[in-house]
Design an enzyme around this catalytic site. Structure first.
Site, PDB file in Angstrom:
ATOM      1  N   LYS A 166       0.819  -1.226   0.000  1.00 24.71           N
ATOM      2  CA  LYS A 166       0.000   0.000   0.000  1.00 24.71           C
ATOM      3  C   LYS A 166       0.848   1.271   0.000  1.00 24.71           C
ATOM      4  CE  LYS A 166      -0.212   0.306   4.981  1.00 24.71           C
ATOM      5  NZ  LYS A 166      -0.790  -0.201   6.205  1.00 24.71           N
ATOM      6  N   ARG A 215      -5.203   1.570  17.359  1.00 18.21           N
ATOM      7  CA  ARG A 215      -5.869   1.707  16.073  1.00 18.21           C
ATOM      8  C   ARG A 215      -6.936   0.617  16.077  1.00 18.21           C
ATOM      9  NH1 ARG A 215      -2.809   1.703  10.312  1.00 18.21           N
ATOM     10  NH2 ARG A 215      -3.422  -0.482  10.406  1.00 18.21           N
TER      11      ARG A 215
HETATM   12  C1  LIG Z   1       0.302  -0.933   6.726  1.00 18.86           C
HETATM   13  C2  LIG Z   1       0.059  -2.139   7.504  1.00 18.86           C
HETATM   14  C3  LIG Z   1       1.107  -3.040   7.710  1.00 18.86           C
HETATM   15  C4  LIG Z   1       2.520  -2.825   7.201  1.00 18.86           C
HETATM   16  O1  LIG Z   1       3.123  -1.800   7.915  1.00 18.86           O
HETATM   17  P1  LIG Z   1       4.638  -1.325   7.605  1.00 18.86           P
HETATM   18  O2  LIG Z   1       4.991  -0.502   8.776  1.00 18.86           O
HETATM   19  O3  LIG Z   1       4.580  -0.567   6.331  1.00 18.86           O
HETATM   20  O4  LIG Z   1       5.486  -2.508   7.499  1.00 18.86           O
HETATM   21  C5  LIG Z   1       0.821  -4.192   8.425  1.00 18.86           C
HETATM   22  N1  LIG Z   1      -0.416  -4.427   8.922  1.00 18.86           N
HETATM   23  C6  LIG Z   1      -1.448  -3.562   8.742  1.00 18.86           C
HETATM   24  C7  LIG Z   1      -2.768  -3.883   9.302  1.00 18.86           C
HETATM   25  C8  LIG Z   1      -1.236  -2.383   8.040  1.00 18.86           C
HETATM   26  O5  LIG Z   1      -2.254  -1.540   7.869  1.00 18.86           O
END
Ligand SMILES: *Cc1c(COP(=O)(O)O)cnc(C)c1O
Length: 357
Positions: A37, A132
């Site tokens: 993403k 979150r």
């Molecule tokens: C974005 C995201 C990740 C990956 O996070 P990074 O810090 O980019 O490695 C993993 N799990 C969830 C739920 C996320 O939203």
């Protein structure tokens, strides 16, 4: 359309990062979900990751999942953002696993999966303090009760997030608690619940230091692979590459000017009161690059002797007084990027993109 600003994406370097992270994971029997993403799921990047041996991709937006499917990626994809009720139908059709935390959404998934005659895998998120998404641990059993009664939802795992909203660092203790909740879920539901999933990049540190608790078997990692950085710990990951995404911008003005504005200072175009240090007259370049393209604070000049002073919607001002080589209008300045800057540059329609293998 003009060529600059230009985002250069180095696929071979991203693959190198993926190899290293895959190695680290597989040495502990952990499966990797590579999260794309951060670069709006460029299919070129996703394909490079699969070439490197990644078997499972993750993204937070269903539009990105559609883009990946359209590009021919048939392998498993995890939806990382807990689904909107309004997108559940697409989610059930297009992704293989979703992270969930709301009863109404889990029920909607059950309903849509039933219509398609499939069983749909979910990972129940538990909030381990980052604040979150996630079920509060004291309410876990009521969620398990509900899921037990659903025919078309498979409780594939439990998961947690660290370092995303609250910036909470995972510890062996907090991660062990998640492993314990997985055991509780198995005993309480008599389902297999095979997966214990954590993310993101901030959790890699536990693996590096050999303190990842037994029982964790899936890591969701984006930033480390894409950028070689760990924003939550404010570090460059020493065994990974940071020059995977470069943003290039063109100089449109180059002049000597004072380092403090002349006149009374109000707020800038974004409501912030700018701060200035008087360094006397400095040589400054204006770049055709702004907040519509990138997060200016996330620009790291590749060359020594260049300092980003700030910017507005369409301009970025850099101090080039200490840059040792000659410069002229029309020259190009190159930056490495923070996660936020990569995210914006890859999303902005004003930024051209080019991929190098
Ligand atoms: C974005 C995201 C990740 C990956 O996070 P990074 O810090 O980019 O490695 C993993 N799990 C969830 C739920 C996320 O939203």
């Amino acid at each position: 359309m003009s060529m600059y600003p230009l985002l250069e994406v180095y696929l071979e370097k991203i693959k190198d990062n993926a190899y290293k992270v895959l190695d680290l994971c597989s040495s502990k029997g952990i499966d990797l979900v590579a999260v794309v993403k951060g670069c709006s799921a460029f299919p070129e990047v996703a394909i490079a990751l699969m070439d490197a041996g990644v078997r499972f991709l993750g993204d937070s937006r269903i539009q990105n999942v559609k883009k990946l499917r359209k590009a021919g990626i048939a392998g498993p994809i995890m939806l990382l953002r807990i689904p909107m009720l309004s997108e559940v139908k697409d989610v059930v059709e297009l992704v293989d696993v979703a992270l969930v935390s709301e009863i109404s959404v889990i029920k909607a998934i059950d309903y849509e999966a039933g219509k398609l005659g499939k069983r749909f895998r979910v990972v129940l998120m538990i909030d381990m303090g980052d604040l979150r998404e996630g079920v509060w641990p004291t309410n876990l059993l009521s969620y398990l009760d509900l899921i037990k009664g659903l025919k078309n939802v498979e409780l594939w795992g439990v998961g947690a997030n660290f370092g995303c909203f609250g910036g909470v660092l995972p510890t062996p203790e907090s991660v062990s608690m998640l492993v314990d909740y997985a055991s509780l879920a198995r005993e309480y539901t008599h389902f297999d619940v095979p997966i214990v999933s954590i993310g993101g990049t901030v959790a890699l540190f536990l693996l590096e230091n050999g303190v990842m608790p037994e029982g964790v078997n899936q890591l969701r990692i984006g930033e480390a692979i894409l950028l070689g950085r760990d924003a939550t710990r404010e570090r460059k990951i020493p065994y990974l590459r940071q020059d995977t995404f470069l943003l290039k911008a063109e100089i449109v003005e180059l002049k000597f000017k004072p380092s403090v504005p002349i006149g009374e200072i109000g707020v800038d175009a974004f409501g912030k009161k700018p701060q200035f240090v008087d360094k006397g007259v400095r040589r400054r370049a204006i770049l055709a690059l702004g907040k519509q393209d990138v997060i200016i604070d996330g620009l790291f000049p590749q060359a020594d002797g260049i300092e980003v002073l700030g910017g507005s919607s369409d301009h970025t001002v850099v101090d080039v007084t200490d840059f040792p080589n000659p410069l002229k209008v029309g020259d190009i300045i190159s930056f490495e990027l923070s996660y936020g800057a990569m995210l914006m540059a890859s999303t902005s329609p004003y930024v051209s993109k080019v991929f190098f293998s």
